[in-house]
Design a protein around this motif. Structure first.
Motif, PDB file in Angstrom:
ATOM      1  N   ARG A 238       2.349 -57.897  78.314  1.00 59.38           N
ATOM      2  CA  ARG A 238       3.428 -58.860  78.562  1.00 59.38           C
ATOM      3  C   ARG A 238       4.436 -58.858  77.419  1.00 59.38           C
ATOM      4  NH1 ARG A 238      -0.961 -62.635  80.747  1.00 59.38           N
ATOM      5  NH2 ARG A 238      -0.848 -62.182  82.969  1.00 59.38           N
ATOM      6  N   ALA A 239       3.958 -58.662  76.210  1.00 61.63           N
ATOM      7  CA  ALA A 239       4.855 -58.589  75.054  1.00 61.63           C
ATOM      8  C   ALA A 239       5.786 -57.385  75.169  1.00 61.63           C
ATOM      9  CB  ALA A 239       4.043 -58.515  73.760  1.00 61.63           C
ATOM     10  N   ARG A 240       5.332 -56.335  75.863  1.00 60.43           N
ATOM     11  CA  ARG A 240       6.159 -55.146  76.076  1.00 60.43           C
ATOM     12  C   ARG A 240       7.032 -55.281  77.316  1.00 60.43           C
ATOM     13  NH1 ARG A 240       1.107 -52.687  75.394  1.00 60.43           N
ATOM     14  NH2 ARG A 240       1.155 -52.056  77.574  1.00 60.43           N
ATOM     15  N   GLY A 241       6.964 -56.450  77.978  1.00 58.26           N
ATOM     16  CA  GLY A 241       7.797 -56.675  79.149  1.00 58.26           C
ATOM     17  C   GLY A 241       7.164 -56.250  80.453  1.00 58.26           C
ATOM     18  N   ARG A 242       5.869 -56.015  80.456  1.00 56.02           N
ATOM     19  CA  ARG A 242       5.168 -55.602  81.666  1.00 56.02           C
ATOM     20  C   ARG A 242       4.519 -56.799  82.328  1.00 56.02           C
ATOM     21  NH1 ARG A 242       6.093 -50.606  83.476  1.00 56.02           N
ATOM     22  NH2 ARG A 242       5.674 -49.008  81.972  1.00 56.02           N
TER      23      ARG A 242
END
Length: 63
Positions: free
Chosen positions: A8-12
């Protein structure tokens, strides 16, 4: 859980991608016009019956 946080931190985000918004709008307008049958709407837009009724219910809840 750490792997999910990292993703989620990588935008996934997980899960199935949503349907094309234009197909949903077309299906809802066809449904509300009362001219087309449900099977015609599903065939024309390529969405499932469950998806159609989910968006119909969401629209009614938001009105």
């Amino acid at each position: 859980m750490e792997g999910l946080k990292a993703a989620r931190a990588r935008g996934r985000n997980g899960g199935r991608p949503p349907k094309d918004e234009s197909k949903i709008k077309l299906a809802l307008s066809m449904y509300e016009s009362k001219v087309c049958s449900i099977s015609q709407i599903l065939e024309a837009t390529g969405i499932s019956k469950t998806t159609l009724y989910r968006y119909v219910r969401l629209r009614k809840d938001n009105v």
